[in-house]
Design a protein around this motif. Structure first.
Motif, PDB file in Angstrom:
ATOM      1  N   LEU A  48       0.881  -1.288   0.077  1.00 30.77           N
ATOM      2  CA  LEU A  48       0.000  -0.056  -0.131  1.00 30.77           C
ATOM      3  C   LEU A  48       0.834   1.332  -0.113  1.00 30.77           C
ATOM      4  N   VAL A  51       1.973   1.513  -3.529  1.00 34.96           N
ATOM      5  CA  VAL A  51       1.097   2.166  -4.419  1.00 34.96           C
ATOM      6  C   VAL A  51       0.864   3.690  -4.152  1.00 34.96           C
ATOM      7  N   LEU A  54       3.581   5.462  -5.591  1.00 31.01           N
ATOM      8  CA  LEU A  54       3.629   5.659  -7.057  1.00 31.01           C
ATOM      9  C   LEU A  54       2.472   6.925  -7.368  1.00 31.01           C
ATOM     10  N   LYS A  66      -2.341   8.440 -14.963  1.00 34.86           N
ATOM     11  CA  LYS A  66      -1.737   7.393 -14.181  1.00 34.86           C
ATOM     12  C   LYS A  66      -1.710   7.734 -12.857  1.00 34.86           C
ATOM     13  N   VAL A  69      -5.326   6.549 -11.710  1.00 37.08           N
ATOM     14  CA  VAL A  69      -5.380   5.038 -11.774  1.00 37.08           C
ATOM     15  C   VAL A  69      -4.682   4.575 -10.166  1.00 37.08           C
ATOM     16  N   ALA A  70      -3.564   4.996  -9.960  1.00 34.00           N
ATOM     17  CA  ALA A  70      -2.993   4.933  -8.714  1.00 34.00           C
ATOM     18  C   ALA A  70      -3.864   5.019  -7.435  1.00 34.00           C
ATOM     19  N   ILE A  72      -7.074   5.304  -7.414  1.00 31.43           N
ATOM     20  CA  ILE A  72      -8.209   4.476  -7.283  1.00 31.43           C
ATOM     21  C   ILE A  72      -7.721   2.984  -6.715  1.00 31.43           C
ATOM     22  N   LEU A  73      -6.696   2.558  -7.179  1.00 34.21           N
ATOM     23  CA  LEU A  73      -5.962   1.406  -6.857  1.00 34.21           C
ATOM     24  C   LEU A  73      -5.824   1.601  -5.377  1.00 34.21           C
ATOM     25  N   VAL A  76      -9.149   1.170  -3.470  1.00 33.26           N
ATOM     26  CA  VAL A  76      -9.645  -0.112  -3.277  1.00 33.26           C
ATOM     27  C   VAL A  76      -8.798  -1.008  -2.282  1.00 33.26           C
ATOM     28  N   LEU A  77      -7.539  -0.755  -2.346  1.00 29.21           N
ATOM     29  CA  LEU A  77      -6.896  -1.612  -1.419  1.00 29.21           C
ATOM     30  C   LEU A  77      -7.142  -1.046   0.142  1.00 29.21           C
ATOM     31  N   ASN A  80     -10.533  -2.240   1.322  1.00 30.07           N
ATOM     32  CA  ASN A  80     -10.712  -3.607   1.632  1.00 30.07           C
ATOM     33  C   ASN A  80     -10.421  -3.999   3.169  1.00 30.07           C
TER      34      ASN A  80
ATOM     35  N   LEU B  70       0.446  -0.725 -12.959  1.00 29.11           N
ATOM     36  CA  LEU B  70      -0.695  -0.055 -12.608  1.00 29.11           C
ATOM     37  C   LEU B  70      -2.113  -0.374 -13.201  1.00 29.11           C
ATOM     38  N   LEU B  74      -5.064  -2.849 -10.941  1.00 26.43           N
ATOM     39  CA  LEU B  74      -6.486  -2.404 -10.539  1.00 26.43           C
ATOM     40  C   LEU B  74      -7.537  -3.320 -10.607  1.00 26.43           C
ATOM     41  N   ILE B  81      -9.435  -9.931  -4.416  1.00 23.09           N
ATOM     42  CA  ILE B  81     -10.260  -9.489  -3.072  1.00 23.09           C
ATOM     43  C   ILE B  81     -11.834 -10.350  -3.280  1.00 23.09           C
TER      44      ILE B  81
END
Lengths: 83, 262
Positions: A48, A51, A54, A66, A69-70, A72-73, A76-77, A80, B70, B74, B81
């Motif tokens: 984490l 990311v 990044l 980019k 996207v990073a 959003i990722l 998500v993490l 979770n 990346l 995603l 998960i």
């Protein structure tokens, strides 16, 4: 990026140290199980951190797609963790 | 025993390019008789630990293609998960059977593995990396990213469900479908595998399936094994090693399928 590499290395060794302390304390009868849990948590949080770094890196370079996207990722993490 | 399992998984990785999970999960389930969910959880955290170390090195050498990593990660993480939520709910015999079938596929794929493609392009290409062995900068472009996202999502699902890294699927896709050079494909896959495994691991962590002492020994074994693997790789015949590991994988696959139904 070199700093990121350093952080990942240090994080890895910290987590192994924490796991080892947890194991040894359990072995000699003083049950510090929390050390083991902390070790696992440090290990799982390192990707984490990667990311997150990044996302910052791409923002700094003004690469909008980019960095989105990073982010959003990362969401998500982190999301979770609370599911 | 967990230390030895870590060593063997890492040697397999160094010699044959297969990830740790393919060895760690069946070894823990068959030799240590762990329930499948525990074996998967330990395997995933071990994958995170080895991935962190490899990524730290690759970031320094600028080998990772962050754009592709990346974009693929995603969807891969979301599927991982979702799969881990399924894995903690379903019967462990079913997981054993699915893992056994997956191992048979991996064994077949290892035996018939496609050759690494030469993916270098002209100097006008968008991406590049410096190859110290060739002492020159290699240029390359990325093709078919949409196909890679779809297949990588499947790898993510398998990762969350079975505790494998998914490198066995990701590296050939990045190299064969996206035309990324093998070195960059391996480095990018290593980075992705760690993030995917961490995403799935949190679900197992919340359900208490992770056994920290086993993680410690498999991780230490994996670090020791990676050095030993490089030493063996210089001396052993690649074909012999491949046949031995294919045999072991088929044995483990049949053992898991039989245990699932008996």
């Amino acid at each position: 990026m070199k700093r990121l590499s350093f952080i990942l290395d240090i994080g890895f060794y910290l987590s192994m140290l924490s796991l080892a302390v947890g194991f040894i304390s359990g072995y000699i009868g003083i049950d510090y199980y929390d050390f083991s849990r902390v070790g696992i948590l440090i290990l799982l949080i390192l990707p984490l951190v990667f990311v997150f770094a990044l996302a910052l890196f791409f923002m700094y370079k003004k690469e909008l797609v980019k960095s989105i996207v990073a982010v959003i990722l990362l969401c998500v993490l982190i999301g979770n963790l609370f599911l | 025993m967990a230390f030895v399992v870590g060593i063997i998984s890492s040697i397999a990785g160094a010699l044959l390019g297969i990830g740790g999970g393919i060895i760690i999960v069946p070894a823990l389930a068959i030799l240590l008789k762990l329930p499948m969910q525990n074996a998967i959880a330990v395997s995933l955290v071990t994958i995170v630990s080895t991935s962190v170390l490899v990524t730290a090195k690759n970031v320094k050498n600028n080998l990772i293609n962050m754009d592709m990593g990346l974009s693929l990660e995603l969807s891969t993480s979301i599927f991982a998960i979702a799969a881990s939520f399924i894995a903690v709910l379903i019967n462990q015999n079913l997981l054993k059977a699915v893992f056994g079938i997956f191992l048979l596929f991996v064994a077949y794929f290892m035996y018939k593995r496609p050759e690494a493609k030469n993916c270098s392009a002209s100097e006008e290409a968008k991406f590049s990396y410096f190859d110290p062995r060739m002492n020159k900068t290699v240029y390359y472009n990325i093709e078919n990213p949409k196909a890679a996202i779809a297949i990588s999502s499947v790898a993510g699902f398998l990762s969350g469900l079975l505790g494998v890294g998914g490198g066995v699927i990701k590296v050939p896709i990045l190299n064969g479908v996206c035309k990324i050079p093998m070195k960059v494909a391996s480095a990018t896959s290593s980075m992705m595998v760690g993030i995917t495994a961490a995403a799935a691991s949190f679900v197992y962590f919340r359900h208490g399936y992770i056994i920290p002492n086993l993680v410690l020994f498999t991780s230490l074994g994996a670090i020791f094994g990676s050095k030993l693997g490089l030493f063996i790789a210089k001396r052993a015949k690649n074909e012999t090693v491949k046949v031995v590991f294919v045999g072991v994988l088929i044995f483990a696959a049949l053992e898991m399928i039989l245990k699932a139904f008996l």
